[in-house]
Scaffold this motif. Structure first.
Motif, PDB file in Angstrom:
ATOM      1  N   UNK A  21       0.927  -1.193   0.121  1.00 50.95           N
ATOM      2  CA  UNK A  21      -0.151  -0.134  -0.042  1.00 50.95           C
ATOM      3  C   UNK A  21       0.893   1.154   0.004  1.00 50.95           C
ATOM      4  N   UNK A  22       1.962   1.321   0.923  1.00 45.47           N
ATOM      5  CA  UNK A  22       2.847   2.508   0.894  1.00 45.47           C
ATOM      6  C   UNK A  22       3.704   2.556  -0.013  1.00 45.47           C
ATOM      7  N   UNK A  23       4.011   1.376  -0.720  1.00 45.70           N
ATOM      8  CA  UNK A  23       4.827   1.311  -2.037  1.00 45.70           C
ATOM      9  C   UNK A  23       4.052   1.979  -3.029  1.00 45.70           C
ATOM     10  N   UNK A  24       2.877   1.496  -3.375  1.00 42.28           N
ATOM     11  CA  UNK A  24       1.879   2.035  -4.291  1.00 42.28           C
ATOM     12  C   UNK A  24       1.598   3.801  -4.299  1.00 42.28           C
ATOM     13  N   UNK A  25       1.590   4.175  -3.110  1.00 42.25           N
ATOM     14  CA  UNK A  25       1.438   5.543  -2.851  1.00 42.25           C
ATOM     15  C   UNK A  25       2.724   6.426  -3.076  1.00 42.25           C
ATOM     16  N   UNK A 241     -14.368  -3.327  17.315  1.00 41.39           N
ATOM     17  CA  UNK A 241     -14.102  -1.812  17.797  1.00 41.39           C
ATOM     18  C   UNK A 241     -12.755  -1.669  17.666  1.00 41.39           C
ATOM     19  N   UNK A 242     -12.341  -0.835  16.944  1.00 42.52           N
ATOM     20  CA  UNK A 242     -10.784  -0.270  16.649  1.00 42.52           C
ATOM     21  C   UNK A 242     -10.820   1.401  16.947  1.00 42.52           C
ATOM     22  N   UNK A 243      -9.490   1.812  17.262  1.00 40.27           N
ATOM     23  CA  UNK A 243      -9.266   2.924  17.732  1.00 40.27           C
ATOM     24  C   UNK A 243      -9.307   3.898  16.733  1.00 40.27           C
ATOM     25  N   UNK A 244     -10.081   4.901  16.560  1.00 35.19           N
ATOM     26  CA  UNK A 244     -10.112   5.878  15.525  1.00 35.19           C
ATOM     27  C   UNK A 244      -8.994   6.805  15.524  1.00 35.19           C
ATOM     28  N   UNK A 245      -8.432   7.090  14.114  1.00 34.37           N
ATOM     29  CA  UNK A 245      -7.240   7.818  13.961  1.00 34.37           C
ATOM     30  C   UNK A 245      -5.751   7.214  14.151  1.00 34.37           C
ATOM     31  N   UNK A 246      -5.958   5.876  14.792  1.00 35.16           N
ATOM     32  CA  UNK A 246      -4.608   5.014  14.989  1.00 35.16           C
ATOM     33  C   UNK A 246      -4.833   3.693  14.473  1.00 35.16           C
ATOM     34  N   UNK A 247      -5.766   3.332  13.654  1.00 41.43           N
ATOM     35  CA  UNK A 247      -5.848   2.098  13.044  1.00 41.43           C
ATOM     36  C   UNK A 247      -6.043   2.162  11.749  1.00 41.43           C
ATOM     37  N   UNK A 248      -5.305   1.428  10.927  1.00 43.28           N
ATOM     38  CA  UNK A 248      -5.242   1.362   9.575  1.00 43.28           C
ATOM     39  C   UNK A 248      -6.175   0.288   8.830  1.00 43.28           C
ATOM     40  N   UNK A 249      -7.036   0.746   8.164  1.00 43.25           N
ATOM     41  CA  UNK A 249      -8.064  -0.391   7.440  1.00 43.25           C
ATOM     42  C   UNK A 249      -7.379  -0.484   6.086  1.00 43.25           C
ATOM     43  N   UNK A 250      -6.814  -1.791   5.755  1.00 44.03           N
ATOM     44  CA  UNK A 250      -6.194  -2.142   4.507  1.00 44.03           C
ATOM     45  C   UNK A 250      -7.555  -2.866   3.562  1.00 44.03           C
ATOM     46  N   UNK A 251      -7.194  -2.592   2.478  1.00 45.04           N
ATOM     47  CA  UNK A 251      -8.342  -2.873   1.493  1.00 45.04           C
ATOM     48  C   UNK A 251      -9.704  -2.638   1.885  1.00 45.04           C
TER      49      UNK A 251
END
Length: 270
Positions: A21-25, A241-251
């Motif tokens: 994901x990072x490489x593509x960006x 439930x995940x921490x907003x602003x501190x969790x990456x959502x892939x795909x």
């Protein structure tokens, strides 16, 4: 907005989809990828201008020499590296063994911090990937699927208090809760196996994932993705439930689709 990098940079790529994901960006900005992930190789997803070097095992001394040879002074770190490598000294180079050997505590926080400190002591800056992927960080509230039920919201609130007490001890980044009872706690096995174990014990449990307050956001943000939701669906767990602003959502598209079809509530903790 993807930040501008004026210098040539390198990427240490562990497992999972985040490095790609990072490489593509950062097309054309990453000169070399040091891949600790068998799945990352030169191919369609890797720009022609980026060299991929597969590392059979972590070799800190060689890595630092190679960065110096290439005159690269900026580095990104992303992806999953199994902590069990720490118990396989034969797979580590002397420099890395020395770093680990000096640690009073070998929790994730201390281990990663010591490795980063060793890299930066050689004049290489470990940069943050947060701004590169800011658009896929979890928002507050409903993220995907349905709204949590009142019972699930109660379990989330109760579980957050539990997990906040565990995180300073550098374990329990993910816990599973059902009816105000802790079903499973993540240790070295990782999130997916924690969820799998919980699915053998209860149905309809709530998965809560957060990060240590002082965790270094340059290289160590928690991630979720399609696999997380697939494992939950298979185990019959009903809410994430995940921490907003501190969790990456892939795909994201695939992740959201699985949540919708499986009836799983995905919620961002504010």
């Amino acid at each position: 907005m993807v930040p501008l990098f004026s210098e040539r940079i390198a990427l240490i790529a562990g497992g999972g989809a985040l490095p790609l994901e990072i490489l593509g960006r950062l097309q054309g900005k990453i000169a070399v990828v040091y891949s600790l992930n068998e799945g990352l190789s030169s191919g369609e997803s890797v720009p022609e201008t980026t060299e991929v070097i597969k590392m059979v095992s972590p070799d800190l001394e060689w890595l630092l020499r190679d960065l110096e040879r290439r005159n690269i002074r900026k580095l990104l770190m992303a992806g999953y590296v199994p902590k069990k490598l720490m118990y396989m000294p034969e797979a580590l180079d002397p420099a890395l063994r020395a770093v680990i050997g000096k640690l009073a505590s070998r929790d994730d926080h201390s281990l990663l911090g010591a490795i980063v400190e060793a890299i930066e002591s050689h004049g290489v800056e470990v940069m943050s990937y947060r701004d590169v992927i800011s658009d896929i960080l979890a928002p507050v509230g409903v993220i995907a699927g349905r709204n949590p039920t009142e019972e699930e919201k109660d379990d989330i609130a109760w579980g957050v208090e539990i997990i906040r007490r565990l995180l300073p001890l550098s374990f329990g980044q993910t816990i599973v809760v059902k009816n105000r009872s802790v079903v499973a706690v993540e240790a070295m096995e990782g999130t997916d196996r924690t969820i799998e174990r919980a699915g053998t014990l209860v149905k309809g449990g709530v998965v809560i994932k957060m990060m240590r307050p002082d965790q270094d956001e340059r290289y160590d943000l928690p991630t979720i993705g399609p696999t997380t939701l697939e494992v939950m669906a298979k185990g019959g767990l009903s809410c994430l439930a995940v921490e907003a602003g501190r969790t990456i959502i892939l795909e994201k598209e695939k992740t959201f689709d699985i949540a919708e079809k499986s009836g799983i509530a995905v919620w961002g903790i504010g």
